[in-house]
Structure formats: structure tokens, C-alpha cells
Design an enzyme around this catalytic site. Sequence first.
Site, PDB file in Angstrom:
ATOM      1  N   ALA A  14       0.812  -1.221   0.000  1.00  0.00           N
ATOM      2  CA  ALA A  14       0.000   0.000   0.000  1.00  0.00           C
ATOM      3  C   ALA A  14       0.845   1.271   0.000  1.00  0.00           C
ATOM      4  CB  ALA A  14      -0.938  -0.003   1.198  1.00  0.00           C
ATOM      5  N   TYR A 161       5.013 -13.701 -14.659  1.00  0.00           N
ATOM      6  CA  TYR A 161       3.925 -13.010 -13.983  1.00  0.00           C
ATOM      7  C   TYR A 161       2.608 -13.753 -14.186  1.00  0.00           C
ATOM      8  CZ  TYR A 161       0.739  -9.170 -12.743  1.00  0.00           C
ATOM      9  OH  TYR A 161      -0.244  -8.405 -12.188  1.00  0.00           O
ATOM     10  N   ILE A 194      -5.583  -0.927 -15.342  1.00  0.00           N
ATOM     11  CA  ILE A 194      -5.859   0.068 -14.305  1.00  0.00           C
ATOM     12  C   ILE A 194      -4.758   1.129 -14.365  1.00  0.00           C
ATOM     13  CG2 ILE A 194      -6.268   0.476 -11.865  1.00  0.00           C
ATOM     14  CD1 ILE A 194      -8.301  -1.425 -13.198  1.00  0.00           C
TER      15      ILE A 194
END
Length: 256
Positions: A14, A161, A194
Site C-alpha cells: 500500500a 507473472y 488500471i
Amino acid sequence: MLSLEGRIALVTGAGSSDGIGFATAKALAAAGARVAITSTTRRIHDRRRELAGDGHASFIADLTVEAEVDALVAAVNKSVGRIDILVNNAGMIQTGRREKTALFHRIATADWRRTMEINLDTCFLVTRAVLPQMLRRQYGRIVNISSVTGPLVTNPGSAGYSTAKAAMMGMTRALAVEVGSKGVTVNAIGPGWIETASSSAREIEAGRHTPLGRPGRPAEVAAAAVFLASSEASYITGQMLVVDGGNILQEMKGAD
């Protein structure tokens, strides 16, 4: 708004002010939860000061190191209290480390292992450390931030990934079966394009070719995480909620 009053959440990865992890932490706090956040650098303390409300906490930890994970969970329990909600967002890249891409047959063994470490092992280690207290209390919400890349789609040069994120979904489902009867749900979110500070111009352009005509926002992923962390999602487990603007629906992508 869904209420998480009285709940305590731990959100990993975060540290970025405009990333999915911090957006999720803000959304959880806005819903009434007390939130503990973590990243690998001191900027995590700046993020804590930006959270609305009181009782939040921030911690520095390298979640690829088992001892640091165990120390983190102990520190959260001591500082904030029990962990009701775990959001495993850490992954993709670590601050200060350059992300490498390569075609499958050119991936160095060390790079492969590092990709698994950052994207899969972090989720495993933190979940394993938190889970026993959820099982004792017969309550918990685990939300894994996976990706559409791996479980549903992929790109050349992203085999490591893709493999890690697909494996995260396997872990999500396996754990959901094991702990479902103990009051613990385990779900995942699959973000598509995103837009964050780490997005490349190419990725942002790809987002403009989704059915919704734009890349997504971190807050839109965070809203899905808050739902899966809520009591309203109590009968949902082992699932992946895709947040991609409908991109995986398209057979043809790109300019008309």
C-alpha cells in the site's frame, strides 16, 4: 455504503499514493475499518497519515522474507488488534527493483524465482501467518489481488507473472475449500488495465480500447475489495471478480 465498523484489516503493498493497495486501504477506512498497511519503504508512514479516521497503523516489511512476515503480523496484532480482513495486494514489482520481461525460453532462473517470490510467495506467507487467528475466531475475509493476466489472458514476455497470478487463483480456490466451513471466505480480484503511476503509455492506450473506452481507476478495484471483505459477501468464496471494463469479452481489440 457497506459498513465495516469494528473490523480490522491488513492491506499489503500500500505504499504508492495512487496504487490499488492504498486505494483499498482508503476505501476500507471509509467503510469504518481500522487499517494496518505495509510496504517495503518509509513512504508507508505518509500513507497512514492520509487515511481518514483514527487507529490506523503502518509497517515496513519485506514480505518475501518469512521472518519479517511473522514479525509484521505480530506487530499488527499488538498495535491494532486481531486481523479480520486480509488484502494481499503486494506483488508485480518492489520499489527499487527493476522489473524484467523476457520470452519464456530466455527467462533466467533467478528472474523466474524472483517473480514467483514477489507475486505468489508474498501472498502465501502472509496468508499462512494470518489464517490461524481467523480460524480460531471462526471469521475472516481474505481478498487476493490477482490479475486477468494469467488466469484469463496473457501477453508475450509475461510468462513468469502470468504463471504466478494463475497460481494465486489456484491457491485461492484450494484455501476456500479448506476454510469455508470455518467462517473464512477467500476470494480474488482480477484487475485489467488500471491506470496508476506505474502504468506505461502503452498500457493506458490499451485501456482506451476496452468496451468502456478507458482504463480503470484504483478506486474501482478498491470498491470490489470492500464488497468481498463485507458481511454482504458472506456466501461468496473461491471466486475471482474481474474488474477490467469488459476487456476479456472482446475477441477483437485495438483500433476499429
